[in-house]
Design a protein around this motif. Structure first.
Motif: not given
Length: 270
Positions: A136, A140, A173, A175-176, A185
């Motif tokens: 991640g 990002r 954005e 996110t996990r 994800w």
């Protein structure tokens, strides 16, 4: 009278949004249902055309009609004639100056990706898939290099009809949800507009970086090359959802479609 509708649909069974001779598109089904309810032909315009297999949490359309019905009646009456995987969420009268596409100030998508050693089954067609664990932080870091106004030619399909490849990508954005080798994800994207296949091509690159096949800085090289040949292959349409356009509050649309209200947050596939 001009009316705006918010539409939600599962795109698995359809050849995309835009009407085609096959009749197997979301637009074809919606216009047939509207025409039955109004007892006269109705043609619609949409905020963002989706490809085959792509879903929508809030597609926005508008149309003009002389038929006078309450907004609630347009919603319930049209849904009566729609297949189960398409539903009108709301209906609102709007001024003649409103245009679902031209009046949009931003557009949002989310890509839902399943990370698992086993391919999706119950969610087949509704999530993308990676059998490899993803980093991640690396994704990002790469996403941050894409924010801003850029020429996104490297992420543009050859059939794209946009006048310019320059778009303002305002937010990504990542996110996990969950931990371990099995998780999900969510990749949320917001921009003034998107090119044809732009998000799926961005996803191909982000996943390649997440797997460790490329370093995060590679995304800048792809962006600067302005060549589709440099980027990763186009990712699957399965997990892509159109979250909808965002408008100025002056049009009086629901908060989920209003920029000042921030739009409705993503809360999982329908």
């Amino acid at each position: 009278m001009r009316l705006a509708l918010g539409i939600r649909y599962n795109g698995q069974a359809y050849d995309g949004w835009q009407s085609q001779p096959s009749g197997r598109t979301v637009q074809d089904k919606l216009e047939a249902a509207l025409s039955k309810f109004a007892d006269q032909p109705i043609r619609t315009l949409c905020a963002g055309r989706t490809d085959a297999g792509v879903h929508a949490l809030m597609q926005v359309v508008h149309f003009d009609t002389a038929v006078k019905r309450e907004p609630f009646s347009w919603m319930r009456g049209t849904n009566r004639f729609l297949p189960d995987d398409i539903a009108v969420q709301w209906a609102h009268p709007v001024p003649d100056e409103f245009h679902c596409r031209a009046s949009a100030l931003a557009r949002r998508y989310v890509y839902v990706l399943s990370q698992s050693p086993v391919r999706p089954s119950l969610d087949s067609g509704r999530v993308g898939w990676s059998m490899h664990p993803l980093d991640g932080d690396a994704m990002r870091a790469a996403a941050a290099l894409l924010i801003g106004q850029h020429d996104f030619s490297s992420f543009r399909a050859s059939a794209c009809q946009a006048r310019s490849p320059v778009k303002d990508l305002r937010r990504i954005e990542i996110t996990r949800v969950g931990s371990g080798e099995r998780c999900r994800w969510h990749f949320e994207f917001e921009a003034d507009a998107f090119l044809h296949h732009m998000i799926r091509n961005l996803m191909g690159c982000l996943v390649r970086i997440g797997r460790g096949d490329e370093r995060p800085e590679w995304i800048s090289e792809v962006l600067e090359a302005r060549s589709r040949k440099i980027a990763a292959p186009t990712f699957s349409a399965d997990g892509l959802y159109f979250m909808g356009p965002l408008y100025d509050a002056k049009w009086g649309l629901p908060d989920e479609a209003t920029l000042q209200a921030g739009g409705a947050p993503y809360d999982g596939p329908p």
